[in-house]
Design a protein around this motif. Sequence first.
Motif, PDB file in Angstrom:
ATOM      1  N   UNK A  42     149.890 -17.604  63.994  1.00 24.65           N
ATOM      2  CA  UNK A  42     149.407 -16.464  64.774  1.00 24.65           C
ATOM      3  C   UNK A  42     150.123 -15.180  64.358  1.00 24.65           C
ATOM      4  N   UNK A  43     151.419 -15.267  64.129  1.00 18.92           N
ATOM      5  CA  UNK A  43     152.163 -14.069  63.734  1.00 18.92           C
ATOM      6  C   UNK A  43     151.663 -13.546  62.387  1.00 18.92           C
ATOM      7  N   UNK A  44     151.327 -14.445  61.470  1.00 20.72           N
ATOM      8  CA  UNK A  44     150.780 -14.020  60.175  1.00 20.72           C
ATOM      9  C   UNK A  44     149.429 -13.326  60.361  1.00 20.72           C
ATOM     10  N   UNK A  45     148.572 -13.927  61.183  1.00 14.78           N
ATOM     11  CA  UNK A  45     147.254 -13.341  61.432  1.00 14.78           C
ATOM     12  C   UNK A  45     147.383 -11.982  62.126  1.00 14.78           C
ATOM     13  N   UNK A  46     148.307 -11.892  63.070  1.00 13.98           N
ATOM     14  CA  UNK A  46     148.522 -10.617  63.772  1.00 13.98           C
ATOM     15  C   UNK A  46     149.057  -9.549  62.827  1.00 13.98           C
ATOM     16  N   UNK A  99     156.705  -6.179  65.054  1.00  7.40           N
ATOM     17  CA  UNK A  99     157.073  -7.342  65.862  1.00  7.40           C
ATOM     18  C   UNK A  99     156.550  -8.643  65.237  1.00  7.40           C
ATOM     19  N   UNK A 100     155.321  -8.609  64.737  1.00 16.13           N
ATOM     20  CA  UNK A 100     154.764  -9.800  64.091  1.00 16.13           C
ATOM     21  C   UNK A 100     155.581 -10.152  62.840  1.00 16.13           C
ATOM     22  N   UNK A 101     155.946  -9.134  62.090  1.00 23.06           N
ATOM     23  CA  UNK A 101     156.763  -9.359  60.888  1.00 23.06           C
ATOM     24  C   UNK A 101     158.125  -9.915  61.256  1.00 23.06           C
ATOM     25  N   UNK A 102     158.701  -9.391  62.318  1.00 25.96           N
ATOM     26  CA  UNK A 102     160.016  -9.872  62.771  1.00 25.96           C
ATOM     27  C   UNK A 102     159.943 -11.354  63.139  1.00 25.96           C
ATOM     28  N   UNK A 103     158.831 -11.739  63.786  1.00 24.60           N
ATOM     29  CA  UNK A 103     158.660 -13.136  64.150  1.00 24.60           C
ATOM     30  C   UNK A 103     158.629 -14.015  62.899  1.00 24.60           C
ATOM     31  N   UNK A 104     157.941 -13.550  61.877  1.00 31.02           N
ATOM     32  CA  UNK A 104     157.887 -14.313  60.621  1.00 31.02           C
ATOM     33  C   UNK A 104     159.255 -14.342  59.943  1.00 31.02           C
ATOM     34  N   UNK A 105     159.923 -13.206  59.904  1.00 25.88           N
ATOM     35  CA  UNK A 105     161.240 -13.125  59.259  1.00 25.88           C
ATOM     36  C   UNK A 105     162.265 -14.017  59.943  1.00 25.88           C
TER      37      UNK A 105
END
Length: 110
Positions: A42-46, A99-105
């Motif tokens: 989901x974070x990638x899609x967001x 925020x989405x990038x931070x979740x992935x990182x």
Amino acid sequence: MEVENRRSLIFVLLSGMLLVLVGGYLWVNRGYGEVSPDTYQFSKALYSACLKKSDEHLDMVDKLLNESDDLSLPPNEQIWIEKIITLARSGDWKSAAKKAKRMMEDQVKY
């Protein structure tokens, strides 16, 4: 002696304030930590939707989040995803993408 007591009190108060400020900064910037594989997707899609500033893409992500019976996202992770969607819908695409990038990182292990 009274001047020395005042200086000590001022030092203690300033030290306490500094400790609260540093602790607050670290608390606010603590990140997401490890998330489930579905939440990561989901974070990638967001992130992609936010970079494109695509309401259509965002709608698809939201629809998948709300209609899929196969998902078993932990409640806190679902809330995080929903907050990012809300942020993007408000027009703050940059912050939502961040925020989405931070979740992935946060999934990268060093």
